[in-house]
Design a protein around this motif. Structure first.
Motif, short mmCIF file in Angstrom:
data_model
loop_
_atom_site.label_atom_id
_atom_site.label_comp_id
_atom_site.label_asym_id
_atom_site.label_seq_id
_atom_site.Cartn_x
_atom_site.Cartn_y
_atom_site.Cartn_z
N SER A 19 0.88 -1.32 0.36
CA SER A 19 -0.55 -0.51 0.26
C SER A 19 1.02 1.28 -0.41
O SER A 19 2.30 0.71 0.05
CB SER A 19 -0.87 0.16 0.98
N THR A 20 0.41 2.38 -0.15
CA THR A 20 0.81 3.29 -0.22
C THR A 20 1.51 4.33 0.85
O THR A 20 2.97 3.87 1.63
CB THR A 20 -0.13 4.44 -0.51
N ALA A 21 0.63 3.30 2.34
CA ALA A 21 1.92 3.82 4.04
C ALA A 21 3.12 2.78 3.91
O ALA A 21 3.95 3.08 4.44
CB ALA A 21 0.63 3.69 4.85
N GLY A 22 2.30 1.65 3.08
CA GLY A 22 3.15 0.80 3.38
C GLY A 22 5.19 0.65 2.25
O GLY A 22 5.56 0.54 2.68
N LEU A 23 4.68 0.97 1.20
CA LEU A 23 5.28 1.79 0.68
C LEU A 23 6.62 2.59 1.49
O LEU A 23 7.52 2.53 0.84
CB LEU A 23 5.57 1.78 -0.45
#
Length: 418
Positions: free
Chosen positions: A302-306
């Motif tokens: 996800s955006t946050a994970g990346l």
């Protein structure tokens, strides 16, 4: 029926390369191939849900029930959402080009049809051998020092290993591409070439130009496998994954174990041409990727994970640079013989502060650090070209503080005992 594919190499022929029994294989068709929602009474699942749900949640209210609520159902056999997220990641970066590259036109974007996902990269390694190397007859080629599972998987599958050592006397251990090409010309039974990039334990990228030369071999019918487990610690745009839409005889392996810090979920990736990916998916177990694995992978992608991944990579690279400087100050640490494209360093230990590389001293240091100091690194002194070799993974600042102190202290003690 399998359609013909084009390749840079005029000798590449997927129909004759793939094992005949695999070519005619009708893949197992599981219940979730047809329907995934509704009143699901087709797969002999337990309709009352996972037995662990209520007991775990009642005992530990902080435990997320969402992760296990659907465990009574089989997972998605195709993992399309995860695959597309993985493709999006590599489509967002630029593939490396060389002066000799024929990639003058824009590469076709990767899509889920270019993906096979396995239980870690090790399953991908094994599946490639099962598909493209006939037991007792065909071979694969490796370039030591390299990742040991290539040879293990080959032995399990009764496939011989041809070894062409890297350039052992040169920092970074470059591939001896001429020797590899000669071996492929001389031995048509070699069907797979495994190149670790960045290498393990060498921490060095394989030159894209080297990969191109092997892909373009005029008489060899086989597949080049670029294992990129550590690719996100290399400079941006280093991955060859986008190349699989152009080169039909290239497979690129990656994993969520390293840069993503998700080793425990066991998710490996093979990027390949659509035709090769189809063959790999045909032979896999129907539900090889668990539901918790895919859910956690989506969080990581996800955006946050990346964003978290990139923050962690930056911290690791900062600490890598620090260790290069600080380890070199310790008496008895010799040259750094590996590259700087991974999250670890490969260097030599000497028999005395200003002496010669020594594997016995390196082994003693490794064992004593682990057994008496609680610091575990990796002895690599038995690998080709790695006399006195130790491999150190980059830790947190606090872990590296301990490493540096204990390393210097223990090595000095070993010298005093001699």
């Amino acid at each position: 029926m399998m359609t013909a594919v084009n390749s840079t190499s005029p000798a590449f022929n997927l129909r004759t390369l793939v094992r005949p029994n695999i070519l005619v294989l009708e893949p197992y068709r599981c219940a979730r191939d047809d329907y995934k929602t509704g009143v699901l009474l087709d797969a002999n699942e337990n309709a009352y849900g996972p037995s662990v749900l209520n007991s775990v949640v009642s005992q530990d209210p902080t435990f997320s029930s969402d992760l296990i609520a659907g465990l009574h159902r089989y997972p998605d056999p195709h993992q399309e959402e995860v695959k597309q997220k993985i493709c999006d990641l590599r489509n967002a970066s630029t593939a490396p080009l060389t002066s000799s590259s024929q990639l003058s036109s824009k590469l076709k974007p990767l899509s889920s049809e270019n993906l096979y996902v396995g239980v870690g990269s090790d399953e991908c390694i094994d599946t490639l051998i099962r598909c493209f190397a006939a037991p007792g007859r065909q071979k694969l080629l490796t370039c030591p020092p390299t990742y040991g599972m290539y040879a293990v998987a080959a032995q399990v599958n009764d496939v011989k290993v041809v070894k062409v050592n890297l350039e052992l006397g040169t920092k970074g251990f470059p591939v001896r591409v001429g020797a590899v090409l000669d071996e492929l010309s001389a031995d048509p039974d070699i069907t797979l070439v495994y190149l670790c990039s960045p290498g393990n334990p060498t921490a060095s990228l394989v030159s894209p130009g080297v990969v191109e030369k092997i892909l373009a071999h005029p008489t060899w019918n086989g597949i080049v496998v670029a294992d990129e487990a550590y690719i996100d610690f290399a400079p941006d745009g280093s991955s060859l994954a986008p190349w699989v839409t152009k080169y039909d005889n290239l497979v690129v392996l990656q994993t969520l174990s390293k840069a993503f810090g998700m080793a425990g979920i066991r998710l490996g990736v093979a990027y390949a041409s659509a035709a090769v990916a189809r063959i790999l998916n045909n032979v896999k177990a129907p539900y090889n990727i668990s539901s918790p694995t895919s859910e956690l992978a989506l969080k990581a992608l996800s955006t946050a994970g990346l964003a978290t991944m990139r923050t962690n990579i930056a911290a690791i690279l900062e600490q890598r640079n620090r260790l290069v400087i600080e380890l070199a100050k310790i008496g008895g640490v010799g040259e750094f013989i590996g590259g700087d494209d991974a999250n670890f360093l490969l260097f030599r230990v000497l028999d005395k502060p200003d002496g010669q590389p020594s594997s016995p001293v390196a082994l003693k240091l490794y064992e004593r650090l682990a057994q008496t100091k609680g610091v575990v690194i990796r002895f690599r002194g038995k690998e080709p070209g790695c006399e006195g070799g130790l491999r150190v993974t980059i830790g947190t600042k606090e872990e590296n503080d301990v490493l540096l102190a204990k390393f210097a202290e223990t090595l000095a003690q070993i010298y005093d005992e001699k």
